[in-house]
Design a protein around this motif. Structure first.
Motif, mmCIF file in Angstrom:
data_model
loop_
_atom_site.group_PDB
_atom_site.id
_atom_site.type_symbol
_atom_site.label_atom_id
_atom_site.label_comp_id
_atom_site.label_asym_id
_atom_site.label_seq_id
_atom_site.Cartn_x
_atom_site.Cartn_y
_atom_site.Cartn_z
ATOM 1 N N ALA A 62 40.636 46.596 30.099
ATOM 2 C CA ALA A 62 40.729 46.046 30.162
ATOM 3 C C ALA A 62 40.118 45.042 31.313
ATOM 4 C CB ALA A 62 42.229 46.394 31.479
ATOM 5 N N SER A 66 39.663 41.159 30.870
ATOM 6 C CA SER A 66 40.189 40.381 31.661
ATOM 7 C C SER A 66 38.639 39.072 31.874
ATOM 8 C CB SER A 66 40.280 40.643 33.244
ATOM 9 O OG SER A 66 38.784 41.314 33.654
ATOM 10 N N VAL A 69 38.817 36.771 28.815
ATOM 11 C CA VAL A 69 40.003 35.642 28.771
ATOM 12 C C VAL A 69 39.322 34.485 29.832
ATOM 13 C CG1 VAL A 69 42.226 35.295 29.635
ATOM 14 C CG2 VAL A 69 42.271 37.077 28.110
ATOM 15 N N TRP A 70 38.535 35.148 31.009
ATOM 16 C CA TRP A 70 38.156 34.078 31.833
ATOM 17 C C TRP A 70 37.169 33.229 31.576
ATOM 18 C CZ3 TRP A 70 40.311 32.440 35.647
ATOM 19 C CH2 TRP A 70 41.638 32.350 36.767
ATOM 20 N N TYR A 90 40.765 34.977 41.813
ATOM 21 C CA TYR A 90 40.359 36.248 40.756
ATOM 22 C C TYR A 90 39.668 37.723 41.501
ATOM 23 C CZ TYR A 90 41.193 39.563 37.052
ATOM 24 O OH TYR A 90 41.913 40.482 35.680
#
Length: 157
Positions: A62, A66, A69-70, A90
């Motif tokens: 995960a 992430s 994705v960023w 974040y």
């Protein structure tokens, strides 16, 4: 499964989570002591499960996703200052929360270890029972106890 169905499932799950989180906050702000104890118990269960998950392979995946994705979002927005600020926020929020989660886990593990050690001291025939609850001593008192045991160790050898 089509992407729109996956998105609907994701939105549904997030909505359920948001509803339970808002209920949790409402209960937390109430004055009922039974409710606060129940909330504390729920929080204990949640943090235990979350800490266990973050230390697992799926937690690592995960985190990796992430980051991916960023990165993709950064490509879309040309790695703008807004993207960079969002990434900084974040990372800061996640780090802040994880520090407390790690500290909670360490405190619990230390307490468990201390209870086990106290039990061993209590059942050992020739143990120095003054060492039970030694964690309540000051650093100066602990140093004095260490010196005493160091001298005992030198005398035995």
């Amino acid at each position: 499964m089509m992407k729109s169905e996956q998105l609907e499932i994701l939105i549904s799950r997030f909505s359920k989570w948001a509803d339970s989180a808002s209920g949790f906050v409402a209960e937390l702000l109430s004055d009922d002591s039974d409710q606060k104890e129940m909330i504390s118990d729920r929080l204990e269960i949640f943090t235990h499960r979350f800490a266990k998950w973050t230390g697992s392979a799926s937690g690592f995946v995960a985190a990796l996703l992430s980051i991916f994705v960023w990165f993709v979002v950064g490509l879309v927005y040309g790695f703008s200052q807004g993207w960079e600020r969002g990434l900084t926020i974040y990372i800061g929020v996640i780090t802040f929360l994880m520090v407390f989660l790690i500290q909670r886990g360490q405190n619990k593990e230390l307490s468990i270890l201390q209870v086990k050690l106290n039990e061993l001291i209590a059942v050992t025939k020739h143990a120095d029972n003054r060492l039970i609850n030694v964690e309540d001593l000051t650093e100066k008192e602990i140093s004095a106890v260490q010196e005493i045991h160091h001298k005992i160790g030198e005398e035995d050898s």
